[in-house]
Design a protein around this motif. Sequence first.
Motif, PDB file in Angstrom:
ATOM      1  N   ILE A 234      11.390   7.281  -6.040  1.00  0.00           N
ATOM      2  CA  ILE A 234      10.151   6.835  -5.388  1.00  0.00           C
ATOM      3  C   ILE A 234       9.562   5.658  -6.170  1.00  0.00           C
ATOM      4  O   ILE A 234       9.377   5.740  -7.385  1.00  0.00           O
ATOM      5  N   GLY A 235       9.295   4.550  -5.476  1.00  0.00           N
ATOM      6  CA  GLY A 235       8.661   3.394  -6.104  1.00  0.00           C
ATOM      7  C   GLY A 235       9.560   2.553  -6.965  1.00  0.00           C
ATOM      8  O   GLY A 235       9.082   1.610  -7.615  1.00  0.00           O
ATOM      9  N   ASP A 236      10.872   2.841  -7.004  1.00  0.00           N
ATOM     10  CA  ASP A 236      11.784   2.020  -7.802  1.00  0.00           C
ATOM     11  C   ASP A 236      11.753   0.564  -7.366  1.00  0.00           C
ATOM     12  O   ASP A 236      11.848  -0.351  -8.183  1.00  0.00           O
ATOM     13  N   ASP A 237      11.645   0.325  -6.079  1.00  0.00           N
ATOM     14  CA  ASP A 237      11.640  -1.041  -5.548  1.00  0.00           C
ATOM     15  C   ASP A 237      10.239  -1.639  -5.617  1.00  0.00           C
ATOM     16  O   ASP A 237      10.024  -2.673  -6.249  1.00  0.00           O
ATOM     17  N   VAL A 238       9.287  -0.987  -4.982  1.00  0.00           N
ATOM     18  CA  VAL A 238       7.896  -1.443  -4.978  1.00  0.00           C
ATOM     19  C   VAL A 238       6.995  -0.231  -5.123  1.00  0.00           C
ATOM     20  O   VAL A 238       7.144   0.754  -4.390  1.00  0.00           O
ATOM     21  N   ALA A 239       6.072  -0.329  -6.041  1.00  0.00           N
ATOM     22  CA  ALA A 239       5.078   0.737  -6.214  1.00  0.00           C
ATOM     23  C   ALA A 239       3.792   0.341  -5.510  1.00  0.00           C
ATOM     24  O   ALA A 239       3.540  -0.852  -5.293  1.00  0.00           O
TER      25      ALA A 239
ATOM     26  N   ALA B 132       8.983  -3.762   5.354  1.00  0.00           N
ATOM     27  CA  ALA B 132       9.117  -2.521   4.598  1.00  0.00           C
ATOM     28  C   ALA B 132       7.779  -2.027   4.066  1.00  0.00           C
ATOM     29  O   ALA B 132       7.546  -0.817   3.976  1.00  0.00           O
ATOM     30  N   VAL B 133       6.881  -2.951   3.719  1.00  0.00           N
ATOM     31  CA  VAL B 133       5.576  -2.525   3.198  1.00  0.00           C
ATOM     32  C   VAL B 133       4.564  -2.337   4.329  1.00  0.00           C
ATOM     33  O   VAL B 133       3.378  -2.118   4.075  1.00  0.00           O
ATOM     34  N   GLY B 134       5.045  -2.466   5.572  1.00  0.00           N
ATOM     35  CA  GLY B 134       4.186  -2.146   6.707  1.00  0.00           C
ATOM     36  C   GLY B 134       3.384  -3.292   7.267  1.00  0.00           C
ATOM     37  O   GLY B 134       2.441  -3.061   8.033  1.00  0.00           O
ATOM     38  N   ARG B 135       3.762  -4.539   6.942  1.00  0.00           N
ATOM     39  CA  ARG B 135       3.007  -5.680   7.461  1.00  0.00           C
ATOM     40  C   ARG B 135       3.636  -6.195   8.746  1.00  0.00           C
ATOM     41  O   ARG B 135       4.778  -6.647   8.760  1.00  0.00           O
ATOM     42  N   GLU B 136       2.900  -6.124   9.839  1.00  0.00           N
ATOM     43  CA  GLU B 136       3.354  -6.704  11.095  1.00  0.00           C
ATOM     44  C   GLU B 136       2.961  -8.158  11.216  1.00  0.00           C
ATOM     45  O   GLU B 136       3.602  -8.932  11.931  1.00  0.00           O
ATOM     46  N   ARG B 137       1.900  -8.565  10.515  1.00  0.00           N
ATOM     47  CA  ARG B 137       1.404  -9.927  10.573  1.00  0.00           C
ATOM     48  C   ARG B 137       1.126 -10.409   9.150  1.00  0.00           C
ATOM     49  O   ARG B 137       0.879  -9.607   8.243  1.00  0.00           O
TER      50      ARG B 137
ATOM     51  N   GLU C  30       0.822  -1.204   0.000  1.00  0.00           N
ATOM     52  CA  GLU C  30       0.000   0.000   0.000  1.00  0.00           C
ATOM     53  C   GLU C  30       0.858   1.257   0.000  1.00  0.00           C
ATOM     54  O   GLU C  30       0.325   2.363   0.093  1.00  0.00           O
ATOM     55  N   ARG C  31       2.162   1.086  -0.099  1.00  0.00           N
ATOM     56  CA  ARG C  31       3.056   2.230  -0.088  1.00  0.00           C
ATOM     57  C   ARG C  31       4.173   2.016  -1.110  1.00  0.00           C
ATOM     58  O   ARG C  31       4.387   0.897  -1.580  1.00  0.00           O
ATOM     59  N   ALA C  32       4.827   3.106  -1.464  1.00  0.00           N
ATOM     60  CA  ALA C  32       5.944   3.034  -2.407  1.00  0.00           C
ATOM     61  C   ALA C  32       7.242   2.802  -1.646  1.00  0.00           C
ATOM     62  O   ALA C  32       7.442   3.312  -0.545  1.00  0.00           O
ATOM     63  N   LEU C  33       8.113   2.021  -2.236  1.00  0.00           N
ATOM     64  CA  LEU C  33       9.448   1.795  -1.691  1.00  0.00           C
ATOM     65  C   LEU C  33      10.474   2.136  -2.769  1.00  0.00           C
ATOM     66  O   LEU C  33      10.430   1.545  -3.858  1.00  0.00           O
ATOM     67  N   PRO C  34      11.358   3.061  -2.507  1.00  0.00           N
ATOM     68  CA  PRO C  34      11.347   3.973  -1.359  1.00  0.00           C
ATOM     69  C   PRO C  34      10.212   4.979  -1.465  1.00  0.00           C
ATOM     70  O   PRO C  34       9.643   5.173  -2.533  1.00  0.00           O
ATOM     71  N   SER C  35       9.929   5.599  -0.351  1.00  0.00           N
ATOM     72  CA  SER C  35       8.817   6.559  -0.316  1.00  0.00           C
ATOM     73  C   SER C  35       9.250   7.971  -0.695  1.00  0.00           C
ATOM     74  O   SER C  35       8.424   8.879  -0.753  1.00  0.00           O
ATOM     75  N   PHE C  36      10.545   8.191  -0.944  1.00  0.00           N
ATOM     76  CA  PHE C  36      11.056   9.491  -1.390  1.00  0.00           C
ATOM     77  C   PHE C  36      12.329   9.222  -2.190  1.00  0.00           C
ATOM     78  O   PHE C  36      12.951   8.156  -2.063  1.00  0.00           O
TER      79      PHE C  36
END
Length: 495
Positions: free
Chosen positions: A225-230, A252-257, A128-134
């Motif tokens: 921004i988003g080069d790794d994951v969009a 990195a994409v914010g998943r704890e579970r 749900e987020r871009a990696l990197p975010s900036f």
Amino acid sequence: MTDDTTRGWFSRSSRDTTQLDLEQGGLVPQPREVHEVSGPAPTVTHDTVQVDRSVFASDRVPSPAIATGDRSPDPLADTGSVDVSGVRLRTVEHHLDEILGAVPTPEPIELAVLDAQGLLCAELVTSERALPSFDQAGLDGYAVRSADVATATVETPVALHVVGESAAGSGDATAIGPGLAWKVAVGAMMPVGADVVVPAAWTDQGLARVAVYAALAPGSYVRRIGDDVAPGDVAVQVGTPIGPAQISLLAAVGRERVAVRPRPRIAVLCAGDELVDVGRIAGPGQQVDVNSYALAAAARDAGAEAYRAGIMPNDRRRMVELLEGQMLRSDVVLIAGTFANGGPDLLQEALAELGGLAFTQVAMHPGPVHAFGRLGPEGVPVICVPGEPVAALVAFEVFVRPAIRLMLGKRQLFRRTVQAVSAEQLLSPLGYRQYLHGQVMRHPDGGYVVEPIGDGDQAMLARMARANCLIVVDEDVTEVAAGGLVTVMPMLLGG
């Protein structure tokens, strides 16, 4: 190797011929000099005694040199044969297919990402987020405009004014114009206007003014921004084994579970009046319970969550209660024991109260007496293997380990095999698939050579502990000459 999702285990070829390059991770000893074998390996047809399978239809076949407990030796024969006219030998494949066709598929569960390590992902994880975010620097150096350094060389460096510095974690918005540079650390936010990072090693590393010694293409050493994951990209696919790299990406994409295929729960019990717990001194006729330890360890190595329930009580009612309790908390119950045939047996009586298992002769050596069935209201699979420790671990490898891997969702259920030259003559009972412990190693002339440990009739724990493979001799082979080819199953930990 077959994909278990297609129920490919029913194919005989899926078990016996997959090759493994042991140089790519096999736990095989270093090559050593072997005197028994030299030159190119002979062909199998010259070195193996083949027997017509049609003889198996007769009422008598030679048995392995172990007591089966349900028939007396045939006095008319001098080969140690037993009368099997009333016993139907089940093939290894038949018994294995019955087990694999009945074990449950545990429902996915959600775990913290670290607890999911080693399991298979059971959901499609999207970001749900871009990696990197900036936009960030890919290494330590100077953020500049590529147009400003287009003519830079070692002989004619380009000088730029350094107007600022950013470290990783700094969120201050910055910008540069023509002829300017901004000193950045790896991971630092790129200033607006800069489109390359000049590595510090390609400059004189000046503080107020920097000389750049090389030209760079736009985008060099910059993470956009988003080069790794969009946003919306798949981070982890269903069925992906979750290892350190996947845990890194999930975090990195914010998943704890994350939802995973859980470890199957295996309860391990041992039956036998002769057994005593580890730590006690065994008296005359008694043996220390090693199976509950060995089988629990084997189950954990295969990926299961094993409960060592220990020795079963010598009382039918208590046996039933113990079995009921273990079935409530387990996906599979595994029992090792020396099972009586034709006479009273408390364990069989206890199993009968819960639904009963059919004990059968499997055409394998060591340990032909096995049982399998589904007991209790939930139909929990119960697998019975021989009580002799060496035979118990062989049975685990052949029947239980593939079942655990199936429940884990693994695509490859069976260990890979290699063809190896036998350093010694091997003898095997007609009609039984023989599993011998051995040591496989690289041959100096190429390929692999295997040395048996023991002769197959000797159940020695110390010898088994030195083995790194199982030698598999098919039912229709009674002899493999020294120098002949055999199938070898390397016993890789966790493999």
